[in-house]
Design a protein around this motif. Sequence first.
Motif, mmCIF file in Angstrom:
data_model
loop_
_atom_site.group_PDB
_atom_site.id
_atom_site.type_symbol
_atom_site.label_atom_id
_atom_site.label_comp_id
_atom_site.label_asym_id
_atom_site.label_seq_id
_atom_site.Cartn_x
_atom_site.Cartn_y
_atom_site.Cartn_z
ATOM 1 N N TYR A 223 58.376 19.796 31.522
ATOM 2 C CA TYR A 223 59.587 19.213 32.119
ATOM 3 C C TYR A 223 60.161 18.127 31.203
ATOM 4 C CZ TYR A 223 62.393 16.206 35.115
ATOM 5 O OH TYR A 223 63.407 15.430 35.617
ATOM 6 N N CYS A 224 59.305 17.232 30.723
ATOM 7 C CA CYS A 224 59.800 16.131 29.891
ATOM 8 C C CYS A 224 60.300 16.638 28.541
ATOM 9 C CB CYS A 224 58.697 15.084 29.712
ATOM 10 S SG CYS A 224 58.336 14.202 31.237
ATOM 11 N N ASP A 225 59.661 17.679 28.013
ATOM 12 C CA ASP A 225 60.187 18.275 26.772
ATOM 13 C C ASP A 225 61.598 18.811 27.010
ATOM 14 O OD1 ASP A 225 57.870 17.673 25.476
ATOM 15 O OD2 ASP A 225 57.048 19.695 25.486
ATOM 16 N N ASN A 226 61.791 19.499 28.136
ATOM 17 C CA ASN A 226 63.118 20.045 28.449
ATOM 18 C C ASN A 226 64.163 18.954 28.553
ATOM 19 O OD1 ASN A 226 62.466 22.722 28.482
ATOM 20 N ND2 ASN A 226 62.098 22.814 30.684
ATOM 21 N N SER A 232 68.664 22.208 18.726
ATOM 22 C CA SER A 232 67.683 22.706 17.759
ATOM 23 C C SER A 232 67.345 21.636 16.721
ATOM 24 C CB SER A 232 68.231 23.960 17.071
ATOM 25 O OG SER A 232 69.473 23.676 16.456
ATOM 26 N N SER A 233 68.331 20.809 16.356
ATOM 27 C CA SER A 233 68.051 19.744 15.374
ATOM 28 C C SER A 233 67.095 18.708 15.960
ATOM 29 C CB SER A 233 69.356 19.077 14.944
ATOM 30 O OG SER A 233 70.043 18.538 16.067
ATOM 31 N N GLU A 234 67.276 18.367 17.245
ATOM 32 C CA GLU A 234 66.345 17.443 17.895
ATOM 33 C C GLU A 234 64.964 18.085 18.038
ATOM 34 O OE1 GLU A 234 69.404 14.792 20.664
ATOM 35 O OE2 GLU A 234 68.063 16.269 21.585
ATOM 36 N N ALA A 235 64.953 19.393 18.252
ATOM 37 C CA ALA A 235 63.667 20.091 18.376
ATOM 38 C C ALA A 235 62.869 19.993 17.090
ATOM 39 C CB ALA A 235 63.899 21.548 18.768
ATOM 40 N N LEU A 236 63.562 20.100 15.934
ATOM 41 C CA LEU A 236 62.854 19.997 14.661
ATOM 42 C C LEU A 236 62.214 18.623 14.500
ATOM 43 C CD1 LEU A 236 65.381 21.813 12.259
ATOM 44 C CD2 LEU A 236 63.142 22.620 13.046
ATOM 45 N N VAL A 237 62.967 17.587 14.869
ATOM 46 C CA VAL A 237 62.422 16.229 14.783
ATOM 47 C C VAL A 237 61.243 16.073 15.740
ATOM 48 C CG1 VAL A 237 62.945 13.785 15.139
ATOM 49 C CG2 VAL A 237 64.672 15.302 14.143
ATOM 50 N N TYR A 238 61.393 16.632 16.924
ATOM 51 C CA TYR A 238 60.346 16.524 17.945
ATOM 52 C C TYR A 238 59.081 17.256 17.500
ATOM 53 C CZ TYR A 238 58.609 16.141 22.751
ATOM 54 O OH TYR A 238 57.878 15.840 23.865
ATOM 55 N N GLN A 271 51.215 25.208 23.118
ATOM 56 C CA GLN A 271 52.169 25.770 24.077
ATOM 57 C C GLN A 271 53.520 25.085 23.974
ATOM 58 O OE1 GLN A 271 50.649 26.464 28.176
ATOM 59 N NE2 GLN A 271 48.668 25.851 27.364
ATOM 60 N N ARG A 272 53.493 23.768 23.802
ATOM 61 C CA ARG A 272 54.757 23.029 23.724
ATOM 62 C C ARG A 272 55.516 23.386 22.447
ATOM 63 N NH1 ARG A 272 52.864 17.007 24.749
ATOM 64 N NH2 ARG A 272 55.092 16.590 24.460
ATOM 65 N N ARG A 279 62.818 28.474 22.320
ATOM 66 C CA ARG A 279 63.827 28.106 23.327
ATOM 67 C C ARG A 279 65.228 28.527 22.890
ATOM 68 N NH1 ARG A 279 64.594 21.943 25.678
ATOM 69 N NH2 ARG A 279 66.737 22.190 26.431
ATOM 70 N N ASP A 280 66.016 28.966 23.849
ATOM 71 C CA ASP A 280 67.415 29.320 23.608
ATOM 72 C C ASP A 280 68.267 28.065 23.741
ATOM 73 O OD1 ASP A 280 69.900 30.399 23.399
ATOM 74 O OD2 ASP A 280 69.838 31.496 25.309
#
Length: 355
Positions: A223-226, A232-238, A271-272, A279-280
């Motif tokens: 939930y907190c990841d969502n 996608s750019s924030e996902a790379l940093v994360y 998993q995360r 993720r789309d």
Amino acid sequence: MTPAGFLETISSLSLQSAVLIGMIGVLTFRNKKTPSAHRMWAVCHMLLLVQFLLAFGVPHPRLFSPTLIEYGGYFEAVQNVESGLGQFLMVIWLVGVAVSLVLLVLGTTQTVRILRRSIPIEQTSLTDQPCLHTGGKPILLLSSDETHTPFCWQIHQPVIVMPRSILMLSTDELAMIIRHETEHLRAGHPLHLFLQRLVEAVFWFHPLVWWSSRQAVCSREFYCDNQAVHSSSEALVYLKSLLHFAEQQKKSWNSLSAGFVFRNSPSLIQQRVSRLTNRDWSGAPAMKTDRWRISVVLMTALLSLLLWIPLNVSASNRSFWSPWPSWSTHVLHSIGIPARDYEIDGHRLRSHEHY
């Protein structure tokens, strides 16, 4: 409560809790990655505590009654076995609860000690993050050498503690970690974790309860990841920050039983990472209502209270309700409310009183 009554109560409570956890497991099986799953498991742990209080605090209905009283001497032999087994299980259960509560207190004390020794972070690039509030209350940002993972805490003041060792990460990575912890605070996850710890202490013997705890941990992190990652750019940093903690985990292990840690296990990190990479990002995460699921859970919890295994051969079949437990009977008597704490015809079930 007699040993035989305890045996019947703890067995029936185990069945009731299994039914409730099973229902929530079914409801969240396909939706454990959606926003509603973390609330479902929080409701589950709250209802498990309610089931425990009702089982040991009020009478229960008797849909079925044992009929062994018809077998004379055999009844007395079964009664003796039940009494001995119930007494043995009561001692084991109390020892397990005591050990679990001591560990919870020690974990809380350790977390409070870390909080007291932590120092405020003065990097304006971090303290000026617009997300540092929980809908009115500002979040205090601290750093510490005594933890290897970020964690959040809230009683009166919401707090996020960052390990001193990660402050050299880029500002963007630290900002993503802070956003993730902020979402834990906004969702009330510290309270959810406290309820989970209480359930684990009371139901320490129940494997399904520990399974539900793992599901709750995963659903809260998903939930907190969502909520924290929006592109996608924030996902790379994360992902960089997640990989950093995965690497740190090979060097050291430091887990807080009371504070809300950033990660919990290698499999959860995997998993995360998998969810973020698959993720789309073409739209916002789906927000599904969980009202009907909550209604189903509440109905299941209510109906499960009728599930009572008739193990106590001393139970009378002349009453639909069992006697009140002794402690709650004393409370009711102290305020002038009469209550029955004995079996109807109980004197007839004790052979030594026949003569």
